[in-house]
Design an enzyme around this catalytic site. Structure first.
Site, PDB file in Angstrom:
ATOM      1  N   LYS A 127     -85.206 120.157  95.126  1.00  0.00           N
ATOM      2  CA  LYS A 127     -85.748 119.084  95.964  1.00  0.00           C
ATOM      3  C   LYS A 127     -84.844 118.912  97.183  1.00  0.00           C
ATOM      4  O   LYS A 127     -83.720 118.431  97.086  1.00  0.00           O
ATOM      5  CB  LYS A 127     -85.811 117.757  95.204  1.00  0.00           C
ATOM      6  CG  LYS A 127     -86.711 116.785  95.929  1.00  0.00           C
ATOM      7  CD  LYS A 127     -86.226 115.362  96.063  1.00  0.00           C
ATOM      8  CE  LYS A 127     -85.077 115.012  96.917  1.00  0.00           C
ATOM      9  NZ  LYS A 127     -85.327 114.822  98.341  1.00  0.00           N
ATOM     10  N   GLY A 148     -74.506 114.798  97.574  1.00  0.00           N
ATOM     11  CA  GLY A 148     -74.957 113.674  98.391  1.00  0.00           C
ATOM     12  C   GLY A 148     -74.016 112.501  98.247  1.00  0.00           C
ATOM     13  O   GLY A 148     -72.815 112.681  98.031  1.00  0.00           O
ATOM     14  N   SER A 149     -74.574 111.314  98.344  1.00  0.00           N
ATOM     15  CA  SER A 149     -73.725 110.118  98.349  1.00  0.00           C
ATOM     16  C   SER A 149     -73.291 109.723  96.928  1.00  0.00           C
ATOM     17  O   SER A 149     -73.986 110.016  95.954  1.00  0.00           O
ATOM     18  CB  SER A 149     -74.489 108.952  98.979  1.00  0.00           C
ATOM     19  OG  SER A 149     -75.623 108.651  98.194  1.00  0.00           O
ATOM     20  N   THR A 150     -72.177 109.043  96.853  1.00  0.00           N
ATOM     21  CA  THR A 150     -71.676 108.576  95.554  1.00  0.00           C
ATOM     22  C   THR A 150     -72.669 107.606  94.919  1.00  0.00           C
ATOM     23  O   THR A 150     -72.878 107.638  93.699  1.00  0.00           O
ATOM     24  CB  THR A 150     -70.286 107.935  95.728  1.00  0.00           C
ATOM     25  OG1 THR A 150     -69.413 108.963  96.234  1.00  0.00           O
ATOM     26  CG2 THR A 150     -69.722 107.416  94.428  1.00  0.00           C
ATOM     27  N   GLY A 204     -75.350 109.609  93.379  1.00  0.00           N
ATOM     28  CA  GLY A 204     -74.744 110.341  92.258  1.00  0.00           C
ATOM     29  C   GLY A 204     -74.647 109.468  91.013  1.00  0.00           C
ATOM     30  O   GLY A 204     -74.942 109.907  89.892  1.00  0.00           O
ATOM     31  N   CYS A 254     -68.807 116.824 103.909  1.00  0.00           N
ATOM     32  CA  CYS A 254     -68.201 116.066 102.810  1.00  0.00           C
ATOM     33  C   CYS A 254     -66.685 116.244 102.763  1.00  0.00           C
ATOM     34  O   CYS A 254     -65.961 115.317 102.421  1.00  0.00           O
ATOM     35  CB  CYS A 254     -68.822 116.489 101.490  1.00  0.00           C
ATOM     36  SG  CYS A 254     -68.850 118.264 101.262  1.00  0.00           S
ATOM     37  N   GLU A 276     -66.548 106.545 103.052  1.00  0.00           N
ATOM     38  CA  GLU A 276     -67.030 107.748 103.751  1.00  0.00           C
ATOM     39  C   GLU A 276     -67.989 107.313 104.859  1.00  0.00           C
ATOM     40  O   GLU A 276     -69.023 106.702 104.598  1.00  0.00           O
ATOM     41  CB  GLU A 276     -67.750 108.674 102.761  1.00  0.00           C
ATOM     42  CG  GLU A 276     -68.165 109.982 103.415  1.00  0.00           C
ATOM     43  CD  GLU A 276     -68.850 110.940 102.451  1.00  0.00           C
ATOM     44  OE1 GLU A 276     -69.825 110.535 101.801  1.00  0.00           O
ATOM     45  OE2 GLU A 276     -68.402 112.089 102.365  1.00  0.00           O
TER      46      GLU A 276
HETATM   47  P1  NAD Z   1     -78.283 110.507  99.692  1.00  0.00           P
HETATM   48  O1  NAD Z   1     -77.235 110.678  98.666  1.00  0.00           O
HETATM   49  O2  NAD Z   1     -79.029 109.235  99.733  1.00  0.00           O
HETATM   50  O3  NAD Z   1     -79.396 111.659  99.527  1.00  0.00           O
HETATM   51  C1  NAD Z   1     -79.066 112.987  99.134  1.00  0.00           C
HETATM   52  C2  NAD Z   1     -80.283 113.606  98.420  1.00  0.00           C
HETATM   53  O4  NAD Z   1     -80.610 112.838  97.259  1.00  0.00           O
HETATM   54  C3  NAD Z   1     -81.562 113.656  99.251  1.00  0.00           C
HETATM   55  O5  NAD Z   1     -82.291 114.818  98.915  1.00  0.00           O
HETATM   56  C4  NAD Z   1     -82.300 112.419  98.779  1.00  0.00           C
HETATM   57  O6  NAD Z   1     -83.694 112.484  98.988  1.00  0.00           O
HETATM   58  C5  NAD Z   1     -81.984 112.454  97.297  1.00  0.00           C
HETATM   59  N1  NAD Z   1     -82.104 111.168  96.629  1.00  0.00           N
HETATM   60  C6  NAD Z   1     -81.761 109.951  97.106  1.00  0.00           C
HETATM   61  N2  NAD Z   1     -81.988 109.003  96.174  1.00  0.00           N
HETATM   62  C7  NAD Z   1     -82.478 109.641  95.084  1.00  0.00           C
HETATM   63  C8  NAD Z   1     -82.886 109.224  93.780  1.00  0.00           C
HETATM   64  N3  NAD Z   1     -82.819 107.924  93.432  1.00  0.00           N
HETATM   65  N4  NAD Z   1     -83.319 110.147  92.912  1.00  0.00           N
HETATM   66  C9  NAD Z   1     -83.379 111.452  93.249  1.00  0.00           C
HETATM   67  N5  NAD Z   1     -83.015 111.917  94.462  1.00  0.00           N
HETATM   68  C10 NAD Z   1     -82.554 111.022  95.364  1.00  0.00           C
HETATM   69  O7  NAD Z   1     -77.649 110.838 101.094  1.00  0.00           O
HETATM   70  P2  NAD Z   1     -78.184 110.377 102.527  1.00  0.00           P
HETATM   71  O8  NAD Z   1     -79.005 109.148 102.463  1.00  0.00           O
HETATM   72  O9  NAD Z   1     -78.839 111.514 103.133  1.00  0.00           O
HETATM   73  O10 NAD Z   1     -76.814 110.022 103.257  1.00  0.00           O
HETATM   74  C11 NAD Z   1     -76.166 108.795 103.002  1.00  0.00           C
HETATM   75  C12 NAD Z   1     -74.670 108.992 102.912  1.00  0.00           C
HETATM   76  O11 NAD Z   1     -74.360 109.882 101.831  1.00  0.00           O
HETATM   77  C13 NAD Z   1     -74.030 109.676 104.106  1.00  0.00           C
HETATM   78  O12 NAD Z   1     -73.795 108.816 105.155  1.00  0.00           O
HETATM   79  C14 NAD Z   1     -72.790 110.239 103.493  1.00  0.00           C
HETATM   80  O13 NAD Z   1     -71.792 109.280 103.404  1.00  0.00           O
HETATM   81  C15 NAD Z   1     -73.221 110.627 102.131  1.00  0.00           C
HETATM   82  N6  NAD Z   1     -73.570 112.076 102.080  1.00  0.00           N
HETATM   83  C16 NAD Z   1     -72.668 112.911 101.528  1.00  0.00           C
HETATM   84  C17 NAD Z   1     -72.959 114.256 101.495  1.00  0.00           C
HETATM   85  C18 NAD Z   1     -72.013 115.246 100.901  1.00  0.00           C
HETATM   86  O14 NAD Z   1     -72.044 116.414 101.258  1.00  0.00           O
HETATM   87  N7  NAD Z   1     -71.206 114.841  99.948  1.00  0.00           N
HETATM   88  C19 NAD Z   1     -74.125 114.748 102.039  1.00  0.00           C
HETATM   89  C20 NAD Z   1     -75.044 113.853 102.594  1.00  0.00           C
HETATM   90  C21 NAD Z   1     -74.733 112.517 102.591  1.00  0.00           C
END
Ligand code: NAD
Length: 495
Positions: A189, A241-243, A246, A297, A396
């Protein structure tokens, strides 16, 4: 579709829309007419659309992956046979690098250098994974006080891969290549911001001729994507992605003890010793914080400096940041393109305001550049007079924002470096090599570089503390997709 991204006469970039989902290795009609729009961060206009997968689409993809895992050839092939497919995927991706680089620039605004480097990283991941069959010990003989036997490694099962937008093809590859090498089947996804690029990647999987059901790709809004993480037929989730997300995915996985790997970002620090001249580290270090507009990240966003060297280092960093060209990412001399989305720019500008309110001083940057009328740009921003407990030094930001924090002793520097919830990357700059190594050994982080900085994705990559769980890359990354099984009372099967 050929899209002109600006009013300049720069070459148009290629980005395509999709009207089907890639489920089980076939292009299928989506279950609804919902779409995800890809908005150019350069022009702020919609440049592509993809179908938004709903519950029925996610269920269909998981069912295809389940059947391929339970009944299909993929998990039963030898590691070498699977590696031959990985080589084919790599070849198909390599053919598409120019269009994937273009798509990355179009959807996310990555400047040319970042776009090429990130996209080529995907090839490195497939190179790495396609040699794991001979580097991993798939069978281990064991004996103990009253018995003997051997350990084999079974693939963990159906894997749900959820990725962000900041390096879409590379992040997908970092997860999918070892998952496939292990014998798992996969449902990917992508993030909505970079979904068209990932659908272009689907064409490489298709061209590689994988068996039916092994790979599915379903873009979906975040509220619909929870179904993938919570699905009883998904054995493992791997997420970047975001903590905050996670933590949510870990909750969803806990219900059925699904396996989970999390790569969650950081607030990585560089520690500067008092013996190293600025010209030896500032040029490289400055970009370790702001490259790809800080949307990395492992970016080095905290620079810890000896108090007596503070002014000299701040001045050198300021000079670099003020010489950086922010602008249209297709212009060859552009170093920083826009942030990926309006939401991301708002978040970053908000953090800059928080920093000012906390009493930190903006040395340079701190706003959207005045010469660019459209696009989600933010100037490289350097903060001084920062205390380690300020939010801009703890959280972050994911933008081109770097803070300088002074220290009075190496012990204090290590304490500050370790004083966040994160631990993903880091750097130490010192002429005295033994000192550098001793500092590196004390920082609680997944990777740390001495006199340089790199995000090394073909070696174990991942974080301590809330930077994540588990490792990606190389045999450690493969192990995350395997279940060890002890067979007692038998000798290992002949190879
Ligand atoms: P996010 O963590 O919200 O999203 C990352 C992925 O998870 C996307 O594909 C999103 O659609 C999916 N997702 C979100 N909520 C979900 C859920 N409840 N169930 C399943 N999938 C879900 O990241 P974002 O909104 O794109 O960015 C927000 C912040 O996250 C950034 O500002 C940054 O601080 C951090 N981030 C970190 C990384 C990294 O490489 N560690 C990458 C992107 C963003």
């Amino acid at each position: 579709m050929e899209v002109h991204l600006s009013t300049t006469d720069l070459a148009p970039v290629q980005i395509r829309s999709f009207d089907k989902l890639y489920i089980g290795g076939k292009w299928v009609e989506p279950s609804s007419d919902a779409i995800i729009e890809s908005v150019s961060p350069i022009t702020e206009e919609v440049i592509a659309t993809v179908p938004a997968g709903k519950a029925a689409d996610i269920d269909a993809a998981v069912a295809a992956a389940r059947k391929a895992f339970d009944e299909g050839p993929w998990p039963r092939l030898s590691p070498k046979e699977r590696a031959d497919y990985l080589v084919r995927i790599r070849e198909e991706l390599a053919k598409r690098v120019p269009e994937l680089v273009d798509a990355f620039t179009a959807e996310i605004g990555a400047a040319n250098g970042a776009s090429v480097a990130f996209t080529n990283n995907a090839l490195k991941m497939f190179d790495d994974a396609s040699t794991l069959w001979e580097r991993f010990e798939w069978v281990k003989e064991r004996s103990w006080d009253n018995g003997s036997g051997y350990i084999t490694y079974d693939p963990v099962g159906v894997v749900g891969v959820i990725i962000p937008w900041n390096g879409p093809v590379a992040t997908a590859a970092l997860k999918m290549a070892p998952a496939l090498a292990a014998g798992c089947t996969v449902v990917l996804k992508p993030a909505s911001e970079a979904a068209a690029e990932i659908m272009m990647m689907a064409e490489a999987f298709e061209a590689a001729g994988l068996p039916e059901g092994v790979v599915s790709i379903v873009p979906a809004a975040r509220e619909d994507a929870e179904r993938l993480a919570a699905h009883p037929d998904v054995d493992k989730i791997t997420f970047t992605g975001s903590t905050a997300v996670g933590k949510r995915l870990m909750e969803l996985a806990s219900d059925r003890i699904a396996r989970i790997t999390l790569e969650l970002g950081g607030k990585s620090a560089a520690i500067i010793a008092d013996d190293i001249p600025v010209e030896d580290f500032v040029p490289g270090l400055a970009f370790a914080g702001i490259g790809h507009s800080g949307q990395v990240c492992a970016a080095i966003t905290r620079i810890l400096v000896p108090r007596e060297r503070q002014d000299e280092i701040i001045e050198a960093l300021k000079q670099v940041y003020e010489s950086v060209k922010v602008g249209d990412p297709r212009e060859p001399d552009t170093a920083l393109g826009p942030l990926s989305s309006a939401r991301q720019r708002e978040r970053v500008l908000n953090y800059i305001e928080i920093g000012k309110e906390e009493g930190a001083r903006v040395v340079t940057g701190g706003k959207a550049p005045e010469h660019l009328e459209r696009g989600y740009y933010v100037e490289p921003t350097l903060f001084a007079d920062v205390r380690p407990d300020m939010r801009i030094a703890q959280e972050e930001i994911f933008g081109p924002v770097v803070v300088v924090i002074p220290f009075d002793s190496i012990d204090e520097a290590v304490e500050i470096a370790n004083g966040t919830v994160y631990g993903l990357s880091g750097a130490v700059y010192a002429k005295d090599h033994d000192l550098a190594v001793s500092i590196a050994n004390r920082v609680r982080t997944g990777q740390i570089s001495i006199n340089g900085w790199d995000m090394c994705v073909t070696q174990p990559f991942g974080g301590f503390k809330q930077s994540g769980l588990g490792r990606e890359g190389n045999v450690e990354g493969l192990s995350a997709f395997l279940e060890p099984k002890l067979v007692q009372g038998a000798t290992p099967p002949a190879k």
